[in-house]
Motif scaffolding. Sequence first.
Motif, PDB file in Angstrom:
ATOM      1  N   LYS A 152       0.847  -1.195   0.000  1.00  0.00           N
ATOM      2  CA  LYS A 152       0.000   0.000   0.000  1.00  0.00           C
ATOM      3  C   LYS A 152       0.885   1.248   0.000  1.00  0.00           C
ATOM      4  N   VAL A 153       0.512   2.220  -0.823  1.00  0.00           N
ATOM      5  CA  VAL A 153       1.299   3.447  -0.933  1.00  0.00           C
ATOM      6  C   VAL A 153       0.385   4.658  -0.806  1.00  0.00           C
ATOM      7  N   ALA A 154       0.877   5.691  -0.138  1.00  0.00           N
ATOM      8  CA  ALA A 154       0.201   6.988  -0.069  1.00  0.00           C
ATOM      9  C   ALA A 154       0.976   7.973  -0.933  1.00  0.00           C
ATOM     10  N   VAL A 155       0.265   8.713  -1.765  1.00  0.00           N
ATOM     11  CA  VAL A 155       0.888   9.693  -2.658  1.00  0.00           C
ATOM     12  C   VAL A 155       0.598  11.088  -2.119  1.00  0.00           C
ATOM     13  N   THR A 156       1.630  11.830  -1.798  1.00  0.00           N
ATOM     14  CA  THR A 156       1.425  13.185  -1.270  1.00  0.00           C
ATOM     15  C   THR A 156       1.165  14.170  -2.410  1.00  0.00           C
ATOM     16  N   LYS A 181       5.401   9.330  11.486  1.00  0.00           N
ATOM     17  CA  LYS A 181       5.263   9.013  12.911  1.00  0.00           C
ATOM     18  C   LYS A 181       3.988   9.602  13.506  1.00  0.00           C
ATOM     19  N   GLN A 182       3.545  10.745  12.949  1.00  0.00           N
ATOM     20  CA  GLN A 182       2.337  11.389  13.453  1.00  0.00           C
ATOM     21  C   GLN A 182       1.063  10.757  12.898  1.00  0.00           C
ATOM     22  N   GLY A 183       1.212   9.760  12.030  1.00  0.00           N
ATOM     23  CA  GLY A 183       0.047   9.037  11.518  1.00  0.00           C
ATOM     24  C   GLY A 183      -0.633   9.673  10.328  1.00  0.00           C
ATOM     25  N   HIS A 184       0.094  10.501   9.570  1.00  0.00           N
ATOM     26  CA  HIS A 184      -0.512  11.131   8.396  1.00  0.00           C
ATOM     27  C   HIS A 184      -0.767  10.134   7.269  1.00  0.00           C
ATOM     28  N   PHE A 185      -0.110   8.977   7.323  1.00  0.00           N
ATOM     29  CA  PHE A 185      -0.241   7.993   6.240  1.00  0.00           C
ATOM     30  C   PHE A 185      -0.574   6.617   6.831  1.00  0.00           C
ATOM     31  N   ILE A 196      -3.436   4.315  -0.720  1.00  0.00           N
ATOM     32  CA  ILE A 196      -3.972   4.771   0.567  1.00  0.00           C
ATOM     33  C   ILE A 196      -4.138   6.287   0.505  1.00  0.00           C
ATOM     34  N   GLN A 197      -5.276   6.780   0.976  1.00  0.00           N
ATOM     35  CA  GLN A 197      -5.495   8.224   1.011  1.00  0.00           C
ATOM     36  C   GLN A 197      -4.797   8.818   2.222  1.00  0.00           C
ATOM     37  N   GLY A 198      -3.747   9.610   1.995  1.00  0.00           N
ATOM     38  CA  GLY A 198      -3.027  10.246   3.086  1.00  0.00           C
ATOM     39  C   GLY A 198      -3.756  11.472   3.607  1.00  0.00           C
ATOM     40  N   LYS A 199      -3.254  11.997   4.697  1.00  0.00           N
ATOM     41  CA  LYS A 199      -3.843  13.183   5.326  1.00  0.00           C
ATOM     42  C   LYS A 199      -3.175  14.436   4.771  1.00  0.00           C
ATOM     43  N   PRO A 200      -3.951  15.388   4.231  1.00  0.00           N
ATOM     44  CA  PRO A 200      -3.340  16.630   3.734  1.00  0.00           C
ATOM     45  C   PRO A 200      -2.618  17.366   4.852  1.00  0.00           C
ATOM     46  N   TYR A 201      -1.540  18.040   4.495  1.00  0.00           N
ATOM     47  CA  TYR A 201      -0.769  18.764   5.509  1.00  0.00           C
ATOM     48  C   TYR A 201      -1.396  20.137   5.727  1.00  0.00           C
ATOM     49  N   THR A 202      -1.794  20.427   6.957  1.00  0.00           N
ATOM     50  CA  THR A 202      -2.516  21.669   7.244  1.00  0.00           C
ATOM     51  C   THR A 202      -1.903  22.477   8.377  1.00  0.00           C
TER      52      THR A 202
END
Length: 247
Positions: free
Chosen positions: A21-25, A115-119, A94-100
Motif C-alpha cells: 500500500k502506498v500513499a501519494v502526497t 510518525k504522526q500518523g498522516h499515512f 492509501i489516502q493520506g492526510k493533507p498537511y494543514t
Amino acid sequence: MKQLIALLLLGLAGLAQAAPKVAVTDLAYEERVREYIRIVSAHSQAQASGFAASASSSYNEIEGTYSYVERGELRKFTGDIKGEILKSRMFQLIQGKPYTAKENEGLYDVIARIKQGHFRGADYVLFGTLADIDFRQDLNDIANTDSYSKVLGLTLVADFSLINTRTYEITSAFTAMGEAQDVKLVNGQDIRVTPNRGRVVREVSKALGEDVAAQLQEQLLGNRPADFGNPPGGSPLPADEAPVILR
C-alpha cells in the motif's frame, strides 16, 4: 473449465492482496518571496501660551525589501500519478492526510509526518516536491503570410522519493517531467485568441503521471527491494482509523 477460472480469479485476488500500500502526497513546494515596503510617518504639533506660540514637526521615512520562505502543497497534478500507479497494479493506494499545519514548517519532514500518523496503513509514501514549473506564451510569425502562431506551453518538473514507512529507507528516487503546449493559428487582424489553458494543464498532468509510473516500475522491478511485495506486518488499526484504499 469453471474450476480453472475460479483458480485464476483466486490467484489474481491473491496478487492484489500482496500488493503493498502506498500513499501519494500532493506536490510540496518552497519558494522565497520578496516584497518592497515603504513606511512614512509625519507628525506636527502647535502650542500657544499668552502672546507666544511654538510649533514642531517630525518626518520619518523607511523603505526597503524583506523576504520570507513560503511553503505549501500544490493540490494539482497528482490525480494522474495515482491513476497510472493503479494501472500498473504495483500498489494499492492509501489516502493520506493533507498537511494543514500553520506556516507548513514541517512539510518536508516526511519521517515526522509518518510518525504522526498522516499515512496510516501505508507501507510506502511517495513524496513529491516541485522542482520547476514554467508557463510560456509566444507569438510567432508564419513566413510569407499575415498569420501568427500563438503558443501556450507548460513544463513541470518534480522530484520524487518512495519511502518505506517502517524502516524510513528511500526505496526509489527520481525526477519526473510533464510537458505540453497548445497552438492557435491567428491572422494579423485578430491576435486575441485565447489558448486552451485547461487542456495544457490536463496533458501535463497525464504526462507527469505516466513518467512517474514508468520510473517506479523501472527502478522497483529492475532492483526489487527484499521486502517489496511483502508489506510489514503490524497490529490492526481501530475501525475509526482504518485507511481508505483506492482501487
